[in-house]
Motif scaffolding. Structure first.
Motif, PDB file in Angstrom:
ATOM      1  N   ASP A 101      56.702   5.745 -29.088  1.00  0.00           N
ATOM      2  CA  ASP A 101      56.734   7.226 -29.137  1.00  0.00           C
ATOM      3  C   ASP A 101      54.982   7.562 -29.145  1.00  0.00           C
ATOM      4  OD1 ASP A 101      59.221   7.799 -29.382  1.00  0.00           O
ATOM      5  OD2 ASP A 101      59.326   7.898 -31.492  1.00  0.00           O
ATOM      6  N   VAL A 102      54.196   6.746 -29.887  1.00  0.00           N
ATOM      7  CA  VAL A 102      52.870   7.060 -29.747  1.00  0.00           C
ATOM      8  C   VAL A 102      52.256   6.519 -28.372  1.00  0.00           C
ATOM      9  CG1 VAL A 102      50.635   5.749 -30.569  1.00  0.00           C
ATOM     10  CG2 VAL A 102      52.476   6.364 -32.240  1.00  0.00           C
ATOM     11  N   THR A 103      52.768   5.664 -27.535  1.00  0.00           N
ATOM     12  CA  THR A 103      52.256   5.225 -26.081  1.00  0.00           C
ATOM     13  C   THR A 103      52.700   6.366 -25.317  1.00  0.00           C
ATOM     14  OG1 THR A 103      52.615   2.859 -26.908  1.00  0.00           O
ATOM     15  CG2 THR A 103      52.522   3.568 -24.352  1.00  0.00           C
ATOM     16  N   ASP A 104      53.750   6.811 -25.403  1.00  0.00           N
ATOM     17  CA  ASP A 104      54.474   7.928 -24.428  1.00  0.00           C
ATOM     18  C   ASP A 104      53.680   9.271 -24.770  1.00  0.00           C
ATOM     19  OD1 ASP A 104      56.471   6.190 -23.704  1.00  0.00           O
ATOM     20  OD2 ASP A 104      57.954   7.223 -24.847  1.00  0.00           O
ATOM     21  N   ARG A 105      53.196   9.540 -25.935  1.00  0.00           N
ATOM     22  CA  ARG A 105      52.663  10.722 -26.318  1.00  0.00           C
ATOM     23  C   ARG A 105      51.220  10.641 -25.859  1.00  0.00           C
ATOM     24  NH1 ARG A 105      53.549  10.823 -31.150  1.00  0.00           N
ATOM     25  NH2 ARG A 105      52.010  10.173 -31.932  1.00  0.00           N
ATOM     26  N   CYS A 106      50.634   9.398 -26.091  1.00  0.00           N
ATOM     27  CA  CYS A 106      49.270   9.208 -25.549  1.00  0.00           C
ATOM     28  C   CYS A 106      49.179   9.290 -24.044  1.00  0.00           C
ATOM     29  CB  CYS A 106      48.956   7.605 -26.081  1.00  0.00           C
ATOM     30  SG  CYS A 106      47.208   7.181 -25.079  1.00  0.00           S
ATOM     31  N   GLN A 107      49.940   8.646 -23.096  1.00  0.00           N
ATOM     32  CA  GLN A 107      50.092   8.805 -21.881  1.00  0.00           C
ATOM     33  C   GLN A 107      50.151  10.098 -21.444  1.00  0.00           C
ATOM     34  OE1 GLN A 107      53.534   7.603 -19.344  1.00  0.00           O
ATOM     35  NE2 GLN A 107      52.146   6.034 -18.384  1.00  0.00           N
ATOM     36  N   ARG A 108      51.160  10.878 -21.798  1.00  0.00           N
ATOM     37  CA  ARG A 108      51.094  12.346 -21.518  1.00  0.00           C
ATOM     38  C   ARG A 108      49.824  13.071 -21.711  1.00  0.00           C
ATOM     39  NH1 ARG A 108      56.348  11.988 -24.509  1.00  0.00           N
ATOM     40  NH2 ARG A 108      55.342  13.126 -26.198  1.00  0.00           N
ATOM     41  N   ASP A 109      49.085  12.949 -23.055  1.00  0.00           N
ATOM     42  CA  ASP A 109      47.818  13.314 -23.321  1.00  0.00           C
ATOM     43  C   ASP A 109      46.829  13.127 -22.089  1.00  0.00           C
ATOM     44  OD1 ASP A 109      49.064  14.668 -25.283  1.00  0.00           O
ATOM     45  OD2 ASP A 109      48.195  13.275 -26.874  1.00  0.00           O
ATOM     46  N   LEU A 110      46.782  11.686 -21.942  1.00  0.00           N
ATOM     47  CA  LEU A 110      45.818  11.421 -20.923  1.00  0.00           C
ATOM     48  C   LEU A 110      46.128  11.854 -19.487  1.00  0.00           C
ATOM     49  CD1 LEU A 110      43.539   9.246 -20.120  1.00  0.00           C
ATOM     50  CD2 LEU A 110      45.287   7.643 -19.533  1.00  0.00           C
ATOM     51  N   LYS A 111      47.431  12.052 -19.083  1.00  0.00           N
ATOM     52  CA  LYS A 111      47.768  12.708 -17.709  1.00  0.00           C
ATOM     53  C   LYS A 111      47.200  14.134 -17.756  1.00  0.00           C
ATOM     54  CE  LYS A 111      51.482   9.844 -16.091  1.00  0.00           C
ATOM     55  NZ  LYS A 111      52.905   9.832 -15.629  1.00  0.00           N
ATOM     56  N   ALA A 112      47.413  14.819 -18.891  1.00  0.00           N
ATOM     57  CA  ALA A 112      47.065  16.425 -18.983  1.00  0.00           C
ATOM     58  C   ALA A 112      45.607  16.581 -18.793  1.00  0.00           C
ATOM     59  CB  ALA A 112      47.730  17.063 -20.182  1.00  0.00           C
ATOM     60  N   SER A 113      44.758  15.614 -19.451  1.00  0.00           N
ATOM     61  CA  SER A 113      43.229  15.627 -19.526  1.00  0.00           C
ATOM     62  C   SER A 113      43.056  15.233 -18.116  1.00  0.00           C
ATOM     63  CB  SER A 113      42.761  14.508 -20.483  1.00  0.00           C
ATOM     64  OG  SER A 113      41.461  14.341 -20.513  1.00  0.00           O
ATOM     65  N   LEU A 114      43.275  14.258 -17.297  1.00  0.00           N
ATOM     66  CA  LEU A 114      43.070  13.961 -16.062  1.00  0.00           C
ATOM     67  C   LEU A 114      43.395  14.983 -14.989  1.00  0.00           C
ATOM     68  CD1 LEU A 114      43.591  10.154 -15.956  1.00  0.00           C
ATOM     69  CD2 LEU A 114      41.755  11.116 -16.204  1.00  0.00           C
ATOM     70  N   LYS A 115      44.528  15.693 -15.266  1.00  0.00           N
ATOM     71  CA  LYS A 115      44.861  16.622 -14.473  1.00  0.00           C
ATOM     72  C   LYS A 115      43.925  17.870 -14.565  1.00  0.00           C
ATOM     73  CE  LYS A 115      48.657  20.212 -13.459  1.00  0.00           C
ATOM     74  NZ  LYS A 115      49.799  20.601 -13.803  1.00  0.00           N
ATOM     75  N   ASP A 116      43.493  18.218 -15.565  1.00  0.00           N
ATOM     76  CA  ASP A 116      42.738  19.416 -16.035  1.00  0.00           C
ATOM     77  C   ASP A 116      41.356  18.765 -15.339  1.00  0.00           C
ATOM     78  OD1 ASP A 116      44.276  20.781 -17.406  1.00  0.00           O
ATOM     79  OD2 ASP A 116      43.710  20.284 -19.451  1.00  0.00           O
ATOM     80  N   GLU A 117      41.054  17.477 -15.297  1.00  0.00           N
ATOM     81  CA  GLU A 117      39.699  17.412 -14.839  1.00  0.00           C
ATOM     82  C   GLU A 117      39.567  17.255 -13.121  1.00  0.00           C
ATOM     83  OE1 GLU A 117      36.478  13.392 -15.240  1.00  0.00           O
ATOM     84  OE2 GLU A 117      38.227  13.764 -16.266  1.00  0.00           O
ATOM     85  N   PHE A 118      40.578  16.980 -12.588  1.00  0.00           N
ATOM     86  CA  PHE A 118      40.624  16.537 -10.968  1.00  0.00           C
ATOM     87  C   PHE A 118      41.539  17.879 -10.373  1.00  0.00           C
ATOM     88  CE2 PHE A 118      40.021  11.944 -12.694  1.00  0.00           C
ATOM     89  CZ  PHE A 118      38.681  12.041 -12.313  1.00  0.00           C
ATOM     90  N   GLU A 119      42.064  18.315 -10.995  1.00  0.00           N
ATOM     91  CA  GLU A 119      43.218  19.565 -10.130  1.00  0.00           C
ATOM     92  C   GLU A 119      42.219  20.206  -9.162  1.00  0.00           C
ATOM     93  OE1 GLU A 119      45.933  21.544 -12.129  1.00  0.00           O
ATOM     94  OE2 GLU A 119      44.327  22.389 -13.639  1.00  0.00           O
ATOM     95  N   ARG A 120      40.860  20.457  -9.700  1.00  0.00           N
ATOM     96  CA  ARG A 120      40.134  21.707  -8.994  1.00  0.00           C
ATOM     97  C   ARG A 120      38.862  20.835  -8.756  1.00  0.00           C
ATOM     98  NH1 ARG A 120      42.249  24.420 -13.196  1.00  0.00           N
ATOM     99  NH2 ARG A 120      43.484  26.530 -12.792  1.00  0.00           N
ATOM    100  N   VAL A 121      38.290  21.288  -7.547  1.00  0.00           N
ATOM    101  CA  VAL A 121      36.922  20.682  -7.037  1.00  0.00           C
ATOM    102  C   VAL A 121      36.136  21.839  -6.562  1.00  0.00           C
ATOM    103  CG1 VAL A 121      38.008  18.581  -6.392  1.00  0.00           C
ATOM    104  CG2 VAL A 121      38.023  20.333  -4.724  1.00  0.00           C
TER     105      VAL A 121
END
Length: 260
Positions: A23-43
């Motif tokens: 559960d911790v790993t899954d939540r961490c992966q979701r949070d990392l994906k959300a963070s990277l999406k915020d960083e890279f979805e706009r240029v």
């Protein structure tokens, strides 16, 4: 029956711990994906200004990528004309889709390290950002559990400091730090090192580093990561201009070109 009960209880504790860790790993992966999406979805287009950002998916154009061996390049003062001259012999080779850059081909059982080489401004950085965004949005390469993008500009600043690999990841990726994950040997991880041509680090060291929790210089840490001494199962993607490709021994990576 009484002799079996302690074993059953112990088994339940193990299963409960594994479930909690998952559960911790899954939540961490979701949070990392959300963070990277915020960083890279706009240029930013052109000079970065407020209100001038656009979605990467709206402007991204597929690049023509080929696999091939390196050729001799000019490592003196770099201008686009000199860099372009190094590509004359590199226009043949297998065309690769960006999302397939780590998929086995040509009879190889596994591809660990890829270096993408292309002239300034051709789209190397955007290519890695699109790859990361597609992963973060669940489109491609979901066999990879964590992606950690770094630039050599970021790493240059840390030249005089010491970090373990876990410490370096924790410094730049809050979801990992918050989750307390450090056993990266158990995950499929991709490190992106963008802009080798901007590196002010020495990537030739004899010290062997295999412990992800041992602190050392950034130079030694990256040298061992690239050579596969540190996290040998991790994937590694390096981008560079042609003149800087010789900073890393060519037997350590598969070369992918973005021709001009």
């Amino acid at each position: 029956m009484s002799e079996i009960v302690p074993f059953l209880c112990f088994s339940k504790i193990i299963l409960s711990s594994l479930s909690l860790y998952s559960d911790v790993t899954d939540r961490c992966q979701r949070d990392l994906k959300a963070s990277l999406k915020d960083e890279f979805e706009r240029v930013s287009e052109g000079v970065a200004k407020a209100g001038k950002e656009t979605f990467l998916d709206e402007i991204y154009t597929e690049l023509y990528i080929t696999e091939g061996k390196t050729t001799e390049v000019n490592d003196e003062h770099e201008v686009r004309r000199i860099e372009a001259a190094s590509w004359i012999q590199n226009r043949s080779g297998e065309t690769i889709r960006s999302e397939d850059i780590f998929k086995s081909r040509g009879g190889r059982s596994r591809i660990r390290t890829v270096m993408t080489m292309g002239v300034a401004g051709i789209g190397k950085t955007v290519l890695t950002q699109k790859f990361t965004l597609d992963w973060a949005e669940g489109r491609t390469n979901q066999n990879i559990q964590f992606i950690f993008p770094f630039t050599f500009r970021q790493l240059n600043v840390l030249k005089e400091e010491k970090f373990s690999l876990v410490g370096l990841i924790n410094k730049h990726f809050k979801p990992i730090r918050d989750a307390g994950i450090n056993d990266f040997e158990n995950f499929q991880v991709l490190f992106i090192l963008d802009g080798l041509d901007e590196s002010r680090l020495s990537l030739h060291h004899d010290k062997i580093l295999t412990d992800v929790t041992e602190s050392t210089s950034i130079d030694v840490l990256l040298t061992n990561l690239i050579r596969g001494k540190l996290l040998p199962k991790a994937l590694l993607w390096i981008t560079t201009r042609p003149a800087a490709a010789n900073k890393i021994p060519p037997d350590l990576f598969i070369m992918c070109h973005i021709p001009v």
